[in-house]
Design a protein around this motif. Structure first.
Motif, mmCIF file in Angstrom:
data_model
loop_
_atom_site.group_PDB
_atom_site.id
_atom_site.type_symbol
_atom_site.label_atom_id
_atom_site.label_comp_id
_atom_site.label_asym_id
_atom_site.label_seq_id
_atom_site.Cartn_x
_atom_site.Cartn_y
_atom_site.Cartn_z
ATOM 1 N N SER A 104 0.794 -1.235 0.000
ATOM 2 C CA SER A 104 0.000 0.000 0.000
ATOM 3 C C SER A 104 0.824 1.281 0.000
ATOM 4 O O SER A 104 0.342 2.327 0.424
ATOM 5 C CB SER A 104 -0.953 0.006 1.210
ATOM 6 N N ALA A 105 2.051 1.218 -0.501
ATOM 7 C CA ALA A 105 2.845 2.447 -0.593
ATOM 8 C C ALA A 105 2.175 3.460 -1.515
ATOM 9 O O ALA A 105 2.363 4.665 -1.369
ATOM 10 C CB ALA A 105 4.255 2.137 -1.093
ATOM 11 N N ASN A 106 1.385 2.972 -2.470
ATOM 12 C CA ASN A 106 0.690 3.864 -3.406
ATOM 13 C C ASN A 106 -0.811 3.892 -3.178
ATOM 14 O O ASN A 106 -1.579 4.226 -4.076
ATOM 15 C CB ASN A 106 1.002 3.446 -4.845
ATOM 16 N N ALA A 107 -1.224 3.550 -1.974
ATOM 17 C CA ALA A 107 -2.649 3.593 -1.643
ATOM 18 C C ALA A 107 -3.071 5.014 -1.285
ATOM 19 O O ALA A 107 -2.288 5.780 -0.722
ATOM 20 C CB ALA A 107 -2.953 2.657 -0.479
ATOM 21 N N MET A 148 -9.225 -1.554 -5.952
ATOM 22 C CA MET A 148 -9.194 -2.130 -4.610
ATOM 23 C C MET A 148 -8.466 -3.477 -4.629
ATOM 24 O O MET A 148 -8.750 -4.318 -5.492
ATOM 25 C CB MET A 148 -10.604 -2.318 -4.053
ATOM 26 N N VAL A 149 -7.559 -3.631 -3.687
ATOM 27 C CA VAL A 149 -6.784 -4.866 -3.588
ATOM 28 C C VAL A 149 -6.958 -5.427 -2.174
ATOM 29 O O VAL A 149 -6.688 -4.732 -1.191
ATOM 30 C CB VAL A 149 -5.285 -4.619 -3.864
ATOM 31 N N MET A 171 -7.055 1.039 -1.232
ATOM 32 C CA MET A 171 -7.414 1.574 -2.547
ATOM 33 C C MET A 171 -6.114 2.078 -3.169
ATOM 34 O O MET A 171 -5.526 3.063 -2.699
ATOM 35 C CB MET A 171 -8.440 2.700 -2.379
ATOM 36 N N VAL A 172 -5.647 1.399 -4.222
ATOM 37 C CA VAL A 172 -4.298 1.607 -4.747
ATOM 38 C C VAL A 172 -4.349 2.341 -6.079
ATOM 39 O O VAL A 172 -5.159 2.003 -6.966
ATOM 40 C CB VAL A 172 -3.578 0.254 -4.915
ATOM 41 N N ARG A 173 -3.466 3.302 -6.238
ATOM 42 C CA ARG A 173 -3.436 4.086 -7.469
ATOM 43 C C ARG A 173 -2.977 3.235 -8.653
ATOM 44 O O ARG A 173 -2.174 2.302 -8.511
ATOM 45 C CB ARG A 173 -2.479 5.277 -7.327
#
Length: 208
Positions: A104-107, A148-149, A171-173
Protein backbone atom coordinates in the motif's frame (compact mmCIF):
# COMPACT_ATOMS: atom_id res chain seq x y z
CA UNK A 1 40.81 11.55 -8.53
CA UNK A 2 39.53 8.67 -10.68
CA UNK A 3 37.09 6.33 -8.96
CA UNK A 4 36.73 2.69 -9.94
CA UNK A 5 33.16 1.43 -10.22
CA UNK A 6 31.61 -1.77 -11.50
CA UNK A 7 28.96 -1.84 -14.19
CA UNK A 8 26.19 -4.05 -12.69
CA UNK A 9 25.00 -5.19 -16.13
CA UNK A 10 28.39 -6.32 -17.43
CA UNK A 11 30.38 -6.91 -14.25
CA UNK A 12 33.30 -4.99 -15.77
CA UNK A 13 35.26 -2.28 -14.01
CA UNK A 14 34.72 1.28 -15.09
CA UNK A 15 36.51 4.47 -14.14
CA UNK A 16 34.83 7.76 -13.27
CA UNK A 17 36.90 10.95 -13.19
CA UNK A 18 36.29 14.18 -11.34
CA UNK A 19 35.49 15.93 -14.62
CA UNK A 20 32.61 13.59 -15.56
CA UNK A 21 29.42 15.62 -15.92
CA UNK A 22 26.90 12.89 -16.76
CA UNK A 23 24.23 12.29 -14.12
CA UNK A 24 22.53 8.89 -14.17
CA UNK A 25 19.14 9.00 -12.49
CA UNK A 26 18.07 5.46 -11.57
CA UNK A 27 14.56 4.65 -10.43
CA UNK A 28 14.46 3.05 -6.99
CA UNK A 29 11.65 0.88 -5.62
CA UNK A 30 8.45 2.87 -6.13
CA UNK A 31 5.97 0.45 -4.60
CA UNK A 32 3.32 -1.57 -6.42
CA UNK A 33 0.54 -0.01 -8.41
CA UNK A 34 -2.84 -1.59 -9.05
CA UNK A 35 -1.68 -3.25 -12.28
CA UNK A 36 1.19 -4.98 -10.47
CA UNK A 37 -1.00 -7.17 -8.26
CA UNK A 38 -2.02 -10.70 -9.26
CA UNK A 39 -4.33 -12.93 -7.23
CA UNK A 40 -2.32 -15.66 -5.53
CA UNK A 41 0.94 -13.70 -5.33
CA UNK A 42 2.68 -13.73 -1.92
CA UNK A 43 5.05 -10.97 -0.83
CA UNK A 44 7.44 -11.72 2.04
CA UNK A 45 8.06 -8.25 3.43
CA UNK A 46 11.67 -7.25 4.09
CA UNK A 47 13.61 -6.89 7.32
CA UNK A 48 11.43 -7.99 10.24
CA UNK A 49 11.34 -6.13 13.56
CA UNK A 50 12.29 -7.03 17.13
CA UNK A 51 9.68 -5.84 19.63
CA UNK A 52 11.07 -4.12 22.73
CA UNK A 53 9.66 -3.29 26.13
CA UNK A 54 9.77 0.38 25.18
CA UNK A 55 7.59 -0.27 22.13
CA UNK A 56 5.00 -2.01 24.27
CA UNK A 57 4.89 0.43 27.17
CA UNK A 58 4.91 3.57 25.03
CA UNK A 59 2.22 2.30 22.68
CA UNK A 60 0.07 1.18 25.59
CA UNK A 61 0.42 4.57 27.30
CA UNK A 62 -0.17 6.57 24.11
CA UNK A 63 -3.42 4.72 23.44
CA UNK A 64 -4.56 4.94 27.10
CA UNK A 65 -4.87 1.16 27.42
CA UNK A 66 -5.37 0.44 31.13
CA UNK A 67 -4.91 -3.34 30.99
CA UNK A 68 -2.01 -4.15 33.38
CA UNK A 69 -0.99 -7.17 31.27
CA UNK A 70 0.99 -4.73 29.15
CA UNK A 71 2.78 -2.62 31.79
CA UNK A 72 2.58 -4.29 35.23
CA UNK A 73 5.20 -7.03 35.57
CA UNK A 74 4.06 -8.09 39.05
CA UNK A 75 0.48 -8.50 37.89
CA UNK A 76 1.42 -10.34 34.70
CA UNK A 77 3.67 -12.76 36.60
CA UNK A 78 0.60 -14.13 38.34
CA UNK A 79 -1.20 -15.02 35.09
CA UNK A 80 -0.90 -18.11 32.91
CA UNK A 81 1.64 -16.25 30.74
CA UNK A 82 4.03 -15.44 33.65
CA UNK A 83 5.06 -12.17 31.99
CA UNK A 84 3.71 -9.11 30.23
CA UNK A 85 2.15 -9.47 26.78
CA UNK A 86 2.84 -7.13 23.88
CA UNK A 87 -0.22 -5.00 23.16
CA UNK A 88 -2.14 -6.74 20.37
CA UNK A 89 -2.94 -3.46 18.63
CA UNK A 90 0.79 -2.73 18.46
CA UNK A 91 1.30 -6.10 16.75
CA UNK A 92 -1.40 -5.18 14.22
CA UNK A 93 0.07 -1.72 13.60
CA UNK A 94 3.60 -3.05 13.21
CA UNK A 95 2.53 -5.86 10.89
CA UNK A 96 0.53 -3.53 8.66
CA UNK A 97 3.45 -1.10 8.64
CA UNK A 98 5.85 -3.81 7.49
CA UNK A 99 3.50 -4.64 4.61
CA UNK A 100 3.18 -1.09 3.29
CA UNK A 101 6.37 -1.24 1.19
CA UNK A 102 4.89 -4.07 -0.89
CA UNK A 103 1.13 -3.55 -0.68
CA UNK A 104 0.00 0.00 0.00
CA UNK A 105 2.84 2.45 -0.59
CA UNK A 106 0.69 3.86 -3.41
CA UNK A 107 -2.65 3.59 -1.64
CA UNK A 108 -4.86 6.64 -1.19
CA UNK A 109 -6.99 5.02 1.52
CA UNK A 110 -7.48 1.85 3.55
CA UNK A 111 -11.08 0.73 3.18
CA UNK A 112 -11.20 -1.84 5.93
CA UNK A 113 -9.65 -4.55 8.09
CA UNK A 114 -11.40 -7.90 8.39
CA UNK A 115 -10.94 -11.39 9.84
CA UNK A 116 -8.44 -10.19 12.45
CA UNK A 117 -7.14 -13.06 14.58
CA UNK A 118 -4.44 -13.18 17.25
CA UNK A 119 -3.20 -16.77 17.06
CA UNK A 120 -0.56 -16.58 19.80
CA UNK A 121 0.85 -14.00 22.24
CA UNK A 122 3.86 -11.83 21.47
CA UNK A 123 6.48 -11.17 24.15
CA UNK A 124 9.26 -8.62 24.61
CA UNK A 125 12.24 -9.67 22.49
CA UNK A 126 10.24 -11.51 19.84
CA UNK A 127 11.15 -10.64 16.26
CA UNK A 128 8.18 -10.40 13.90
CA UNK A 129 8.11 -11.11 10.17
CA UNK A 130 5.16 -10.46 7.87
CA UNK A 131 3.93 -11.62 4.48
CA UNK A 132 0.88 -10.77 2.36
CA UNK A 133 -1.10 -12.88 -0.11
CA UNK A 134 -3.27 -11.21 -2.76
CA UNK A 135 -6.83 -12.53 -2.39
CA UNK A 136 -8.72 -10.36 -4.86
CA UNK A 137 -8.62 -7.11 -6.84
CA UNK A 138 -11.16 -4.99 -8.69
CA UNK A 139 -11.27 -1.62 -10.34
CA UNK A 140 -13.22 1.22 -8.77
CA UNK A 141 -16.43 2.18 -10.54
CA UNK A 142 -16.45 5.74 -9.20
CA UNK A 143 -12.70 6.46 -9.17
CA UNK A 144 -11.07 5.34 -12.44
CA UNK A 145 -7.56 6.16 -11.21
CA UNK A 146 -7.58 3.49 -8.46
CA UNK A 147 -8.51 -0.10 -7.75
CA UNK A 148 -9.19 -2.13 -4.61
CA UNK A 149 -6.78 -4.87 -3.59
CA UNK A 150 -7.57 -7.31 -0.76
CA UNK A 151 -4.68 -9.15 0.86
CA UNK A 152 -4.29 -11.54 3.76
CA UNK A 153 -1.52 -10.39 6.08
CA UNK A 154 0.22 -13.05 8.17
CA UNK A 155 2.77 -12.40 10.92
CA UNK A 156 5.23 -14.89 12.39
CA UNK A 157 7.82 -14.90 15.17
CA UNK A 158 11.46 -15.83 14.71
CA UNK A 159 10.46 -19.42 15.54
CA UNK A 160 7.92 -19.56 12.70
CA UNK A 161 4.87 -19.35 14.98
CA UNK A 162 1.87 -17.63 13.41
CA UNK A 163 0.79 -14.85 15.78
CA UNK A 164 -1.52 -12.70 13.64
CA UNK A 165 -3.61 -12.88 10.50
CA UNK A 166 -5.95 -10.31 8.99
CA UNK A 167 -7.39 -9.15 5.71
CA UNK A 168 -7.09 -5.57 4.56
CA UNK A 169 -8.26 -3.69 1.50
CA UNK A 170 -6.38 -0.59 0.39
CA UNK A 171 -7.41 1.57 -2.55
CA UNK A 172 -4.30 1.61 -4.75
CA UNK A 173 -3.44 4.09 -7.47
CA UNK A 174 -2.99 2.95 -11.06
CA UNK A 175 0.40 3.49 -12.62
CA UNK A 176 -0.89 5.82 -15.32
CA UNK A 177 -2.51 8.11 -12.79
CA UNK A 178 0.59 8.25 -10.61
CA UNK A 179 3.01 8.61 -13.54
CA UNK A 180 6.13 7.87 -11.47
CA UNK A 181 9.63 8.49 -12.81
CA UNK A 182 13.22 8.36 -11.63
CA UNK A 183 13.20 12.15 -11.21
CA UNK A 184 9.84 12.24 -9.47
CA UNK A 185 9.08 9.01 -7.59
CA UNK A 186 5.88 8.73 -5.54
CA UNK A 187 5.71 11.35 -2.81
CA UNK A 188 8.24 13.75 -4.32
CA UNK A 189 7.25 17.25 -5.49
CA UNK A 190 8.38 18.26 -8.98
CA UNK A 191 11.82 19.83 -9.32
CA UNK A 192 13.25 18.70 -5.98
CA UNK A 193 16.62 16.96 -5.89
CA UNK A 194 18.70 15.77 -8.82
CA UNK A 195 17.07 16.31 -12.21
CA UNK A 196 17.74 14.51 -15.53
CA UNK A 197 19.47 17.55 -17.06
CA UNK A 198 21.69 18.20 -14.03
CA UNK A 199 25.46 18.30 -14.28
CA UNK A 200 27.81 16.73 -11.79
CA UNK A 201 29.58 19.19 -9.47
CA UNK A 202 33.26 19.25 -10.29
CA UNK A 203 35.47 19.56 -7.17
CA UNK A 204 38.32 22.01 -6.56
CA UNK A 205 37.07 24.62 -9.00
CA UNK A 206 38.00 22.57 -12.07
CA UNK A 207 36.44 23.59 -15.35
CA UNK A 208 33.71 21.45 -16.91
Amino acid sequence: MPQDTTNPSTGTAEQRTATDTTVQLRAGWQGRFYEDFAVGDVYKHPYGRTVTETDNVWFTNLTMNANPMHFNAAYASGTEFDERLVNGLFVIALSVGMSVVDVSANATANLGYDEIQHHAPVFHGDTLFAESEVLSKRESESRPHVGMVTTELRTYTQDGELVLSLERTPMVRKRGAADPSAARPPGWPAGVGTQPDAERTVPDGESR
